[in-house]
Design a protein around this motif. Structure first.
Motif, PDB file in Angstrom:
ATOM      1  N   MET A  27       0.829  -1.194   0.000  1.00  0.00           N
ATOM      2  CA  MET A  27       0.000   0.000   0.000  1.00  0.00           C
ATOM      3  C   MET A  27       0.874   1.259   0.000  1.00  0.00           C
ATOM      4  O   MET A  27       0.587   2.233  -0.698  1.00  0.00           O
ATOM      5  CB  MET A  27      -0.929   0.012   1.214  1.00  0.00           C
ATOM      6  N   ALA A  28       1.949   1.203   0.777  1.00  0.00           N
ATOM      7  CA  ALA A  28       2.893   2.325   0.796  1.00  0.00           C
ATOM      8  C   ALA A  28       3.509   2.534  -0.574  1.00  0.00           C
ATOM      9  O   ALA A  28       3.640   3.667  -1.056  1.00  0.00           O
ATOM     10  CB  ALA A  28       3.983   2.066   1.833  1.00  0.00           C
ATOM     11  N   PHE A  29       3.873   1.425  -1.230  1.00  0.00           N
ATOM     12  CA  PHE A  29       4.467   1.543  -2.563  1.00  0.00           C
ATOM     13  C   PHE A  29       3.502   2.175  -3.554  1.00  0.00           C
ATOM     14  O   PHE A  29       3.892   3.043  -4.343  1.00  0.00           O
ATOM     15  CB  PHE A  29       4.904   0.172  -3.080  1.00  0.00           C
ATOM     16  N   LEU A  30       2.240   1.746  -3.539  1.00  0.00           N
ATOM     17  CA  LEU A  30       1.271   2.293  -4.493  1.00  0.00           C
ATOM     18  C   LEU A  30       1.076   3.786  -4.289  1.00  0.00           C
ATOM     19  O   LEU A  30       0.889   4.531  -5.254  1.00  0.00           O
ATOM     20  CB  LEU A  30      -0.071   1.561  -4.374  1.00  0.00           C
ATOM     21  N   VAL A  52     -12.068   6.504 -12.933  1.00  0.00           N
ATOM     22  CA  VAL A  52     -11.600   5.167 -13.307  1.00  0.00           C
ATOM     23  C   VAL A  52     -10.156   5.226 -13.795  1.00  0.00           C
ATOM     24  O   VAL A  52      -9.330   4.364 -13.457  1.00  0.00           O
ATOM     25  CB  VAL A  52     -12.524   4.554 -14.383  1.00  0.00           C
ATOM     26  N   VAL A  53      -9.837   6.263 -14.582  1.00  0.00           N
ATOM     27  CA  VAL A  53      -8.459   6.417 -15.046  1.00  0.00           C
ATOM     28  C   VAL A  53      -7.526   6.644 -13.855  1.00  0.00           C
ATOM     29  O   VAL A  53      -6.428   6.084 -13.796  1.00  0.00           O
ATOM     30  CB  VAL A  53      -8.343   7.579 -16.054  1.00  0.00           C
ATOM     31  N   GLY A  54      -7.957   7.465 -12.905  1.00  0.00           N
ATOM     32  CA  GLY A  54      -7.146   7.706 -11.713  1.00  0.00           C
ATOM     33  C   GLY A  54      -6.884   6.425 -10.946  1.00  0.00           C
ATOM     34  O   GLY A  54      -5.759   6.174 -10.497  1.00  0.00           O
ATOM     35  N   LEU A  55      -7.914   5.591 -10.819  1.00  0.00           N
ATOM     36  CA  LEU A  55      -7.753   4.315 -10.127  1.00  0.00           C
ATOM     37  C   LEU A  55      -6.832   3.387 -10.911  1.00  0.00           C
ATOM     38  O   LEU A  55      -6.003   2.671 -10.333  1.00  0.00           O
ATOM     39  CB  LEU A  55      -9.124   3.662  -9.942  1.00  0.00           C
ATOM     40  N   ALA A  56      -6.938   3.439 -12.234  1.00  0.00           N
ATOM     41  CA  ALA A  56      -6.075   2.604 -13.077  1.00  0.00           C
ATOM     42  C   ALA A  56      -4.613   2.997 -12.932  1.00  0.00           C
ATOM     43  O   ALA A  56      -3.720   2.138 -12.945  1.00  0.00           O
ATOM     44  CB  ALA A  56      -6.509   2.717 -14.540  1.00  0.00           C
ATOM     45  N   LEU A  57      -4.357   4.305 -12.786  1.00  0.00           N
ATOM     46  CA  LEU A  57      -2.977   4.761 -12.602  1.00  0.00           C
ATOM     47  C   LEU A  57      -2.384   4.218 -11.306  1.00  0.00           C
ATOM     48  O   LEU A  57      -1.201   3.875 -11.236  1.00  0.00           O
ATOM     49  CB  LEU A  57      -2.933   6.295 -12.591  1.00  0.00           C
ATOM     50  N   VAL A  58      -3.215   4.135 -10.270  1.00  0.00           N
ATOM     51  CA  VAL A  58      -2.748   3.566  -9.001  1.00  0.00           C
ATOM     52  C   VAL A  58      -2.412   2.085  -9.189  1.00  0.00           C
ATOM     53  O   VAL A  58      -1.326   1.614  -8.817  1.00  0.00           O
ATOM     54  CB  VAL A  58      -3.812   3.725  -7.903  1.00  0.00           C
ATOM     55  N   LEU A  59      -3.340   1.337  -9.786  1.00  0.00           N
ATOM     56  CA  LEU A  59      -3.163  -0.105  -9.926  1.00  0.00           C
ATOM     57  C   LEU A  59      -2.039  -0.462 -10.897  1.00  0.00           C
ATOM     58  O   LEU A  59      -1.485  -1.570 -10.830  1.00  0.00           O
ATOM     59  CB  LEU A  59      -4.477  -0.742 -10.394  1.00  0.00           C
ATOM     60  N   ALA A  60      -1.678   0.487 -11.780  1.00  0.00           N
ATOM     61  CA  ALA A  60      -0.576   0.237 -12.712  1.00  0.00           C
ATOM     62  C   ALA A  60       0.739   0.020 -11.981  1.00  0.00           C
ATOM     63  O   ALA A  60       1.696  -0.542 -12.541  1.00  0.00           O
ATOM     64  CB  ALA A  60      -0.436   1.404 -13.692  1.00  0.00           C
ATOM     65  N   GLY A  61       0.806   0.443 -10.715  1.00  0.00           N
ATOM     66  CA  GLY A  61       2.031   0.266  -9.942  1.00  0.00           C
ATOM     67  C   GLY A  61       2.223  -1.148  -9.423  1.00  0.00           C
ATOM     68  O   GLY A  61       3.330  -1.494  -8.980  1.00  0.00           O
TER      69      GLY A  61
END
Length: 474
Positions: A101-104, A451-460
């Protein structure tokens, strides 16, 4: 009582490679104010006025957004008083939650949130610079060229503005490379200058503007959309953008004297000061211009000052915005690089980012990488859209950060912090509830960007798995 929570089990580097604790409470307060006050207060009142359409509701949005930010600052201050390592919320998430979580959070900050913010605000600085000096442009054909498959990305559009923005980013990266004290002094000067400039707007508007107190009414009303709650939620996106940045001072906790006391005080006092300044500024706007004129104005502050001082008022505002944006680019460069430094110390980012310059005692390579990536983002074009993606993601992490105060007290029940959240548990609970409603409302009203913002997080996630695997091999 056991030792204070620590973010890392890694052995400490030798003293010559340590960051230097050289910043006091005044610097912490001014850094918080400098991180918050940017170009938004000069531009976003238009969007808020157009969305809510009632003067009282407009002021309410600024008040509730300010109080929400203050509640977050009050809550994070308790965590900051206990976990005093450099890296801010990244470190908090690592200690209180899970490493991934810290990394994301750190990944989101580096890939778009902090760096796109630097890029967007540097471009705003360059745009207002053109009020005084015309910057070069290329041919219409070259400026209209876009990347294949990405019509909105036009690297050569407004090339003069973009090159000046890059120059500002690289200059301030260099300033902060050569020492945190030099960066903080630069920050303090520009923060003081933009606060004085905003004070000038307020004083001139009320003393010399031919305004009308009737512009403050009606206090309440329903927008043409018919949904007041949704309108307030959408308007808060703009207002919270203006308040955003209050937590970044925690990134430099490792360079603040007595961080367990000065970081909480800096957070609370700096945020309170900005709330007062923003309230007075918006009342000054409303005093000079009725809300429908504010809603139709692309440069609200400039139009207000033109009414008060004539054409000279436009030049005054242009200079004010330049000072404000230059200062916030500096403060973001100063603080955000420490987050990537903390990640690298935990071997969850490029290992060179953990290196501290032997002479200047700054995370030099992290600063350089941040400056280069932010410079590249200036050519992407969609700065505001990138930032809107990140704001949604950032408030997910802000909500988790506030929940962290409950985790802190549960994991370390015997601690007696130098700072305790006032009104606990009501203040953090209210913050979490309102922040959650804000995130859900944003998801409902601006689904695509969210949704794009959430996708940017999950891309990590794949990057985290890669660095975690590298650590396990060592």
């Amino acid at each position: 009582m056991p030792n204070a929570p620590s973010s890392s089990s890694q052995a400490s580097p030798p003293p010559s490679a340590q960051l230097n604790r050289s910043l006091g409470l005044p610097s912490a307060i001014l850094i918080v104010m400098g991180l918050i006050i940017g170009s938004g207060i000069f531009l976003t009142p238009k969007d808020i006025a157009a969305t809510v359409q009632a003067p009282g509701v407009m002021i309410f949005v600024w008040v509730i957004s300010g109080l929400l930010s203050l509640a977050g600052a009050l809550t994070n201050a308790e965590i900051a008083s206990e976990i005093t390592d450099t890296g801010g919320q990244y470190v908090y998430f690592r200690v209180l939650y899970k490493e991934w979580m810290a990394f994301l959070y750190g990944w989101t900050s580096f890939s778009v949130y902090q760096t796109a913010s630097i890029a967007a605000i540097a471009v705003a600085f360059a745009q207002y610079f053109e009020f005084f000096v015309t910057l070069p442009h290329l041919s219409h054909e070259l400026e209209a060229w876009h990347l294949p498959l990405f019509e909105s990305i036009k690297p050569f559009e407004n090339i003069g503005i973009k090159l000046l923005a890059v120059a500002a980013i690289l200059l301030l990266t260099a300033v902060n490379y050569f020492g945190v004290v030099l960066g903080a002094v630069t920050q303090n000067i520009f923060t003081a200058a933009k606060v004085l400039a905003l004070a000038g707007v307020i004083v001139f508007a009320f003393m010399f503007g031919e305004g009308n107190t009737q512009n403050f009414f009606p206090l309440w009303g329903t927008p043409t959309s018919g949904n007041l709650f949704a309108a307030i939620g959408v308007a808060m996106i703009s207002a919270l953008w203006c308040y955003d940045g209050w937590n970044n001072v925690t990134f430099i906790a490792g360079e603040v004297k007595e961080p367990e006391r000065n970081i909480p005080r800096g957070l609370v006092l700096g945020t309170l000061a900005v709330i007062v300044i923003y309230m007075l500024t918006n009342l000054a706007y409303l005093y000079v211009m009725p809300i429908h004129e504010i809603a139709d104005s692309n440069l609200v502050a400039a139009d207000v000052m033109r009414k008060v001082l004539g054409e000279g008022g436009g030049a005054f505002i242009a200079l004010t915005v330049m000072v404000s944006t230059f200062g916030i680019v500096n403060s973001t460069c100063l603080t955000a690089a420490r987050l990537y430094y903390a990640m690298a110390k935990d071997k969850l980012f490029f290992h060179s980012f953990a290196e501290v310059h032997a002479q200047y005692r700054t995370p030099g390579k992290a600063l350089i990488a941040q400056g280069v990536w932010a410079s590249l983002l200036t050519f992407m074009g969609n700065y505001n859209q990138l930032f809107s993606y990140a704001i949604f993601a950032a408030w997910i992490f802000y909500t988790l950060g506030a929940l962290g105060v409950f985790v802190l007290r549960k994991k370390f029940p015997d601690r007696r912090s130098a700072y305790r959240t006032p009104g606990y548990p009501l203040v953090p609970v209210l913050f979490v509830m309102v922040a959650t409603l804000f995130v859900l409302n944003t998801l409902a009203e601006q689904t695509e960007d969210s949704v794009v913002g959430l996708a940017l997080v999950l891309a990590g996630v794949p990057f985290y798995l890669y660095w975690k695997k590298q650590v396990q091999r060592v």
